[in-house]
Design an enzyme around this catalytic site. Sequence first.
Site, short mmCIF file in Angstrom:
data_model
loop_
_atom_site.label_atom_id
_atom_site.label_comp_id
_atom_site.label_asym_id
_atom_site.label_seq_id
_atom_site.Cartn_x
_atom_site.Cartn_y
_atom_site.Cartn_z
N LYS A 295 -13.74 1.82 -2.80
CA LYS A 295 -14.57 2.07 -1.48
C LYS A 295 -15.64 3.05 -2.21
CE LYS A 295 -11.48 2.41 2.34
NZ LYS A 295 -11.11 3.40 3.04
N GLU B 288 0.83 -1.08 -0.01
CA GLU B 288 -0.07 0.07 -0.21
C GLU B 288 0.87 1.30 0.05
OE1 GLU B 288 -4.19 -0.57 1.79
OE2 GLU B 288 -3.29 0.60 3.21
N HIS C 272 8.44 -26.61 0.18
CA HIS C 272 7.74 -27.79 -0.54
C HIS C 272 6.52 -27.16 -1.34
CE1 HIS C 272 10.08 -30.80 1.72
NE2 HIS C 272 10.04 -29.61 2.69
O1 PA5 Z 1 -2.89 1.55 6.07
C1 PA5 Z 1 -4.04 2.01 5.72
O2 PA5 Z 1 -4.42 3.40 6.04
C2 PA5 Z 1 -5.26 1.34 5.63
O3 PA5 Z 1 -4.70 0.03 5.09
C3 PA5 Z 1 -6.50 1.15 6.90
O4 PA5 Z 1 -5.46 0.81 7.81
C4 PA5 Z 1 -7.42 0.40 6.48
O5 PA5 Z 1 -8.11 0.83 5.46
C5 PA5 Z 1 -8.40 0.38 7.66
O6 PA5 Z 1 -8.74 1.89 7.97
P1 PA5 Z 1 -9.29 2.36 9.18
O7 PA5 Z 1 -8.36 2.08 10.30
O8 PA5 Z 1 -9.44 3.70 9.07
O9 PA5 Z 1 -10.65 1.73 9.31
#
Ligand code: PA5
Length: 478
Positions: free
Chosen positions: A447, A304, A333
Amino acid sequence: MQKRFEQEDWKKNQQISLDFNHMMVEFIQEEGLKEEDIQRNLDKIAAASRAMVDKRTAGQMDWRDLPYGQEEVVKEITEYVDQMKDQIDAFVVLGIGGSALGPMAVQQAINHPYYNELSKEKRNGYPKLYVVDNIDPERLPALFDILDIKKTLFNVITKSGSTSETMSQFMIIKDKLEKEIGVEAKNHIVCTTDKENGNLIKIAREENYKTFIIPSGVGGRFSELTPVGLLPAAFCGIDIEEMLAGAAWMDHLCKEEDIFKNPGHMYGLLHYLAMEKGKNISVMMPYADSLKYISDWYAQLWAESLGKKYDLDGNEVYVGQTPVKALGATDQHSQVQLYAEGPFDKVIVFIGVDQYRDTIHIPKLYEDIPSLGFLGGTTHNQLIQTEQMATEYALMKAKKMNMTITLPSVNEFTIGQLLYLFEVATGFTGELMNINAFDQPGVEEGKDATYALFGRPGYEEKKAELDARPKKQDKYRI
Ligand code: PA5
């Protein structure tokens, strides 16, 4: 009494190491990096190091300061755990992504592999831990089958305070608790969220839930050392002070200007140079079950943060390295055939452990069968470490880039170091790549499309866009 992480000797003995010999030309010939590759990038390295310092100073990397100044937070968490732990049998995290992967990784690393199966006495009075990080409709009902919700504390974790998966779980749990235990319900919910943004903080204040705050400048995947990770860890008896001390120790190491002494920057640089040579895949392969979920946590952090369409100058760059999770010796394996003989597109990071927390002896049996008897009289500890070394060798021989991180042992201090090492490496790699490692615009489209399809007010235009999408054709279905 001095705690062990306050002793200089212990800290040095527990320092994790990075061995990148097998990334270099001397070992994997034309597939490897030359020392000149590092030398010719010294200006870039210096600029990236400066940017890390400047951004930290300017408050744009608040996660860097998490190892320090959290005494009040630790105290509040510890007191809350002491107050609650006898009243509950289970602690359930409701969260997803950065709000779930860290708690899972740390719990798996530190605690007994069958922690939830142990008696409460053997868990030192701490509750069982469950992390519900999905909305598979079979998941919560299955959990309700095994939980006594009157003896359960639910920790709703969401930085944004509005993630559909987590907030819908919260709605289901709140409704169930209120139906089953009425006004007592509020004592079974604890929220971890931003201090002002999102719906959860407003609800928590109105409905009077115990709340822990995620500092505003810390994004989800960098939040393990905030109450996101500290609260669930403390609820299963993990020493969170020691974890923070481990992170502080790694911070100290990652302040080194000389890249050859700075493990976080070196890890980032090597991956950056590997990407320049077309290695688009980052494999993480710990040789310890306890570290299996560290790979899951790392996969999110790396993917990410570094998978980006634009660089900081607005150019389309389409960069990133795909993380792959593997486990030694299990995946020898399964995946190692591909790593050894497949394309030259990977960097494989082994994580080894010097001192496992247990020893298991292989009895001397079948000495008359030499091809089996050789195992007798040794240990699984020796066998797994030998297999790791053998795999490192096999991949080196196949000219596949690989490196090894070694933990003297798995404990809170070394796990704190490991998490912080990968966070610094990710930030530094982002600087070298000239991208923003701290946003995730690529996640938004999906989203928004969900909101539109689910009829969320304000998404009417998006809904129209979706309605106009090309219709799927029967000729492409079987
Ligand atoms: O790293 C990030 O910002 C995302 O992966 C969030 O952790 C994930 O989308 C969850 O978001 P939130 O903590 O706002 O629910």
